[in-house]
Design an enzyme around this catalytic site. Structure first.
Site, PDB file in Angstrom:
ATOM      1  N   ARG A  49       0.749  -1.537  -0.062  1.00 31.51           N
ATOM      2  CA  ARG A  49      -0.485  -0.070  -0.532  1.00 31.51           C
ATOM      3  C   ARG A  49       0.836   1.289  -0.129  1.00 31.51           C
ATOM      4  NH1 ARG A  49      -4.829   2.384   4.156  1.00 31.51           N
ATOM      5  NH2 ARG A  49      -5.003   4.396   2.782  1.00 31.51           N
ATOM      6  N   ASP A  75      -9.882  -1.687   6.091  1.00 30.27           N
ATOM      7  CA  ASP A  75     -10.690  -0.880   7.308  1.00 30.27           C
ATOM      8  C   ASP A  75     -10.958  -1.492   8.628  1.00 30.27           C
ATOM      9  OD1 ASP A  75     -10.392   1.699   6.286  1.00 30.27           O
ATOM     10  OD2 ASP A  75     -11.911   1.409   4.837  1.00 30.27           O
ATOM     11  N   ASP A  97      -6.419  -1.839   1.022  1.00 33.37           N
ATOM     12  CA  ASP A  97      -6.642  -0.997   2.216  1.00 33.37           C
ATOM     13  C   ASP A  97      -7.737  -1.852   2.945  1.00 33.37           C
ATOM     14  OD1 ASP A  97      -7.735   1.558   3.513  1.00 33.37           O
ATOM     15  OD2 ASP A  97      -9.763   2.219   2.289  1.00 33.37           O
ATOM     16  N   ARG A 128      -5.453   3.077  -4.279  1.00 35.25           N
ATOM     17  CA  ARG A 128      -4.424   2.766  -2.954  1.00 35.25           C
ATOM     18  C   ARG A 128      -4.651   0.384  -3.578  1.00 35.25           C
ATOM     19  NH1 ARG A 128      -7.834   3.964   0.776  1.00 35.25           N
ATOM     20  NH2 ARG A 128      -7.055   6.129   0.136  1.00 35.25           N
TER      21      ARG A 128
END
Ligand code: ROI
Length: 164
Positions: free
Chosen positions: A84, A98, A96, A93
Site C-alpha cells: 500500500r 478498514d 485498503d 490504493r
C-alpha cells in the site's frame, strides 16, 4: 474472550481481485483468530476523486481474541505487505483494510474510529456486510438493512472470483 470483527477490503490498483485474495489468506493467518464469513466481491465505481480505476470491494468477518488496537495494527501490517502506498488522500490504493466493526463497541480515538465513520453511507460496505449478516445491527441500534445504502446498488456489481 473472542470478539466478532468485520473488516472492509478494497483495492483499485494492480490486480485487485488477486490482492484481495492474498489479503484474505493473510486474515486467515491472524493470531488467535478465525475467518468466519466472507461477502461476495463487488466491482464498485470510485467514491471521491474521479479519474481513478474502479475498486473491488468485499467484507470479511473474523472471530478474534485480539483487542481492537492490536487488530488494527495487524491490518496495517497486511496493507504494508501488499504494497500500500499512501501518497494521496482518498487516492488510488493497492490495498485498503478498514476495521469496520469490532464487537458492539464504539471507539473514537485519534488512531481508531469504530464503527468506521463512513460505514452507513457506503453501499460498497453496507451491501457486503449484509451478505454476511442480513440481521446486523450497529452499536447505535441502526439496523443495517434499514439504511438507504442497503438498497442502493448504484455503481456496484457483484463479480465471480472463485475465492471463498
Ligand atoms: N470507492 C470505492 N468504490 N471503494 C473503496 O474502497 C473506496 N475507498 C476509498 C475512497 C477513495 C473513499 N473511495 C472508494 O478510500
Amino acid at each position: 474472550m473472542m470478539f466478532t470483527a468485520h473488516i472492509g477490503l478494497g483495492a483499485n490498483l494492480g490486480d485487485p481481485v488477486r490482492t484481495l485474495g492474498a489479503a484474505i489468506q493473510a486474515l486467515r493467518q491472524l493470531p488467535d483468530s478465525q475467518l468466519t464469513g466472507l461477502s461476495h466481491f463487488y466491482r464498485s465505481a470510485p467514491v471521491g476523486p474521479a479519474g481513478q480505476p474502479d475498486y473491488v470491494n468485499a467484507v470479511a468477518r473474523i472471530e478474534t481474541g485480539m483487542n481492537a488496537h492490536a487488530l488494527l495494527a495487524a491490518l496495517q501490517d497486511i496493507e504494508n505487505l501488499h504494497g500500500r502506498t499512501r501518497e494521496v488522500r482518498w487516492g488510488a490504493r493497492t490495498l485498503d483494510l478498514d476495521l469496520l466493526l469490532y464487537a458492539n463497541d464504539e471507539i473514537r480515538t485519534s488512531s481508531l474510529n469504530v464503527p468506521h465513520i463512513e460505514l452507513k453511507n457506503r453501499n460498497f460496505v453496507v451491501i457486503p456486510l449484509l451478505d454476511i449478516n442480513p440481521d446486523l445491527t450497529l452499536p447505535d441500534g441502526t439496523r443495517l438493512a434499514d439504511l438507504p445504502a442497503a438498497h442502493d446498488i448504484n455503481g456496484l456489481q457483484q463479480i465471480a472470483t472463485g475465492i471463498s
